[in-house]
Design an enzyme around this catalytic site. Structure first.
Site, PDB file in Angstrom:
ATOM      1  N   GLU A  96      29.649  42.796  46.782  1.00  0.00           N
ATOM      2  CA  GLU A  96      29.344  41.602  47.588  1.00  0.00           C
ATOM      3  C   GLU A  96      29.804  41.794  49.026  1.00  0.00           C
ATOM      4  O   GLU A  96      29.170  41.323  49.967  1.00  0.00           O
ATOM      5  CB  GLU A  96      29.986  40.356  46.946  1.00  0.00           C
ATOM      6  CG  GLU A  96      29.214  39.933  45.711  1.00  0.00           C
ATOM      7  CD  GLU A  96      30.031  39.212  44.655  1.00  0.00           C
ATOM      8  OE1 GLU A  96      31.145  38.736  44.953  1.00  0.00           O
ATOM      9  OE2 GLU A  96      29.542  39.128  43.513  1.00  0.00           O
TER      10      GLU A  96
ATOM     11  N   HIS B  88      34.010  45.800  47.098  1.00  0.00           N
ATOM     12  CA  HIS B  88      33.165  45.090  46.129  1.00  0.00           C
ATOM     13  C   HIS B  88      31.738  45.052  46.675  1.00  0.00           C
ATOM     14  O   HIS B  88      31.531  44.948  47.881  1.00  0.00           O
ATOM     15  CB  HIS B  88      33.701  43.674  45.906  1.00  0.00           C
ATOM     16  CG  HIS B  88      33.045  42.992  44.753  1.00  0.00           C
ATOM     17  ND1 HIS B  88      31.800  42.417  44.851  1.00  0.00           N
ATOM     18  CD2 HIS B  88      33.445  42.828  43.465  1.00  0.00           C
ATOM     19  CE1 HIS B  88      31.469  41.919  43.667  1.00  0.00           C
ATOM     20  NE2 HIS B  88      32.447  42.160  42.811  1.00  0.00           N
TER      21      HIS B  88
ATOM     22  N   ASN C 238      38.519  38.817  39.041  1.00  0.00           N
ATOM     23  CA  ASN C 238      38.128  38.659  40.443  1.00  0.00           C
ATOM     24  C   ASN C 238      37.563  37.258  40.573  1.00  0.00           C
ATOM     25  O   ASN C 238      36.455  36.988  40.118  1.00  0.00           O
ATOM     26  CB  ASN C 238      37.068  39.714  40.816  1.00  0.00           C
ATOM     27  CG  ASN C 238      36.499  39.480  42.208  1.00  0.00           C
ATOM     28  OD1 ASN C 238      37.033  38.682  42.982  1.00  0.00           O
ATOM     29  ND2 ASN C 238      35.414  40.177  42.530  1.00  0.00           N
TER      30      ASN C 238
ATOM     31  N   SER D  38      29.245  40.949  34.323  1.00  0.00           N
ATOM     32  CA  SER D  38      29.007  40.051  33.174  1.00  0.00           C
ATOM     33  C   SER D  38      29.811  40.442  31.937  1.00  0.00           C
ATOM     34  O   SER D  38      29.352  40.268  30.810  1.00  0.00           O
ATOM     35  CB  SER D  38      27.512  39.970  32.850  1.00  0.00           C
ATOM     36  OG  SER D  38      26.800  39.466  33.961  1.00  0.00           O
TER      37      SER D  38
ATOM     38  N   GLU E  99      30.736  48.822  38.846  1.00  0.00           N
ATOM     39  CA  GLU E  99      30.061  47.527  38.715  1.00  0.00           C
ATOM     40  C   GLU E  99      28.595  47.658  39.121  1.00  0.00           C
ATOM     41  O   GLU E  99      28.269  47.584  40.317  1.00  0.00           O
ATOM     42  CB  GLU E  99      30.731  46.493  39.616  1.00  0.00           C
ATOM     43  CG  GLU E  99      32.186  46.235  39.295  1.00  0.00           C
ATOM     44  CD  GLU E  99      32.620  44.847  39.747  1.00  0.00           C
ATOM     45  OE1 GLU E  99      33.128  44.098  38.920  1.00  0.00           O
ATOM     46  OE2 GLU E  99      32.440  44.514  40.925  1.00  0.00           O
TER      47      GLU E  99
ATOM     48  N   GLY F 141      27.166  38.815  37.750  1.00  0.00           N
ATOM     49  CA  GLY F 141      26.822  37.391  37.802  1.00  0.00           C
ATOM     50  C   GLY F 141      25.441  37.078  37.259  1.00  0.00           C
ATOM     51  O   GLY F 141      24.916  35.988  37.473  1.00  0.00           O
TER      52      GLY F 141
ATOM     53  N   LYS G  60      36.649  35.711  43.206  1.00  0.00           N
ATOM     54  CA  LYS G  60      35.676  35.542  44.304  1.00  0.00           C
ATOM     55  C   LYS G  60      36.022  34.260  45.080  1.00  0.00           C
ATOM     56  O   LYS G  60      37.194  33.942  45.209  1.00  0.00           O
ATOM     57  CB  LYS G  60      34.253  35.551  43.748  1.00  0.00           C
ATOM     58  CG  LYS G  60      34.016  36.759  42.830  1.00  0.00           C
ATOM     59  CD  LYS G  60      32.604  36.971  42.448  1.00  0.00           C
ATOM     60  CE  LYS G  60      32.496  38.207  41.560  1.00  0.00           C
ATOM     61  NZ  LYS G  60      31.132  38.565  41.239  1.00  0.00           N
TER      62      LYS G  60
HETATM   63  P1  13P Z   1      30.806  38.697  36.771  1.00  0.00           P
HETATM   64  O1  13P Z   1      31.802  39.025  35.702  1.00  0.00           O
HETATM   65  O2  13P Z   1      30.785  37.234  37.118  1.00  0.00           O
HETATM   66  O3  13P Z   1      29.456  39.268  36.486  1.00  0.00           O
HETATM   67  O4  13P Z   1      31.326  39.424  38.104  1.00  0.00           O
HETATM   68  C1  13P Z   1      31.649  40.754  38.042  1.00  0.00           C
HETATM   69  C2  13P Z   1      32.312  41.127  39.315  1.00  0.00           C
HETATM   70  O5  13P Z   1      31.683  41.202  40.345  1.00  0.00           O
HETATM   71  C3  13P Z   1      33.754  41.368  39.280  1.00  0.00           C
HETATM   72  O6  13P Z   1      34.187  41.937  40.457  1.00  0.00           O
END
Ligand code: 13P
Length: 259
Positions: A101, A99, A13, A217, A171, A177, A15
């Site tokens: 976010e 997601h 992903n 992560s 997640e 992150g 982003k």
């Molecule tokens: P990270 O791997 O950067 O922690 O992000 C995870 C994520 O949100 C994947 O959708």
């Protein structure tokens, strides 16, 4: 993982990272080191403007391209939005839905997630439906209740014959992150719990066949141990999917013995 009953999926992903030019550079480097074996499905979900470049670059490979979001409506006056048909016509195979976010920053509800999952399935896209708890919820001991609610709401109306096409990504929000990965045991516990929810809603056979990914992560160092868990069928990877060498190492970690 359990490759006997279900697919292993390693999905990136991106982003809001990388321009189309940077996408081209990534794909060239990635293609050159892409492992040859066929032990897992690989997906890269990229920003909408990068989709054509990514699809073109990955055409002759087993890497499927996906979007990071879409609108649940077929078409119409939704300025700035992208429909499922637009994604399939552009060559997408996957779409990330719900997601954290998007839920946190753009107010997406479980009902929105559900509508998008249904639209994606109808269009022939594989929805990667996300769920996950906040740190506060984990500390209050309500993780599984919260996840079960997200899963039940997100899958409302998904028929028995379509459920196996859904990929679920667990997640934990506190692990995204932050560099703070869930332990393999924590991740396994929730992924097993998710499968139990699917079992209750559908059947043992369907629960056994559905792929449940872990995200938060995940990187080239911790992937092996996470993927060794029986109910973790892959990963949804943010930061580490932006670097070809790291993403390839995670794909390689999916080539480990399973039961
Ligand atoms: P990270 O791997 O950067 O922690 O992000 C995870 C994520 O949100 C994947 O959708």
């Amino acid at each position: 993982m359990n490759r006997k009953y279900r697919k292993t999926v390693i999905a990136g992903n991106w982003k809001m990272n990388k321009t189309p030019s940077e996408t081209k550079e990534f794909m060239t480097a990635f293609k050159a080191i892409l492992p040859k074996g066929r032990w897992c499905d690989v997906a890269l979900c990229v920003p909408a403007v990068c989709i054509p470049t990514a699809v073109r670059a990955m055409r002759e490979t087993r890497v499927g391209i996906g979007a990071e979001n879409m609108n649940a409506n077929a078409s119409g006056a939704y300025t700035g939005e992208i429909s499922a048909d637009m994604l399939t016509d552009a060559g997408c195979k996957y779409v990330i839905i719900g997601h954290s976010e998007r839920r946190e920053m753009y107010g997406e509800t479980d009902a929105d997630v559900n509508a998008k999952v249904l639209t994606a399935l109808n269009a022939g896209l594989t929805p990667i439906m996300c769920c996950g708890e906040t740190l506060e919820q984990r500390e209050a001991g309500v993780t599984m209740e919260h996840i079960a609610m997200q899963i039940k709401m997100g899958l409302r109306g998904v028929s028995e014959d379509k459920i196996r096409k859904v990929v679920i990504a667990y997640e934990p929000i506190w692990a995204i992150g932050t560099g703070r990965t869930a332990t393999p045991e924590q991740a396994q516990e929730v992924c097993e719990g998710i499968r139990a929810v699917v079992r209750k809603l559908y059947s043992s056979k369907n629960a056994r066949a559905i792929s449940v990914l872990y995200g938060g992560s995940m990187n080239e160092k911790n992937a092996y141990e996470l993927l060794a868990q029986p109910d973790i069928d892959g990963g949804l990877i943010g930061g580490a999917s932006l670097v070809p060498e790291k993403f390839v190492k995670i794909i390689e970690a999916a080539n480990q013995p399973t039961e």
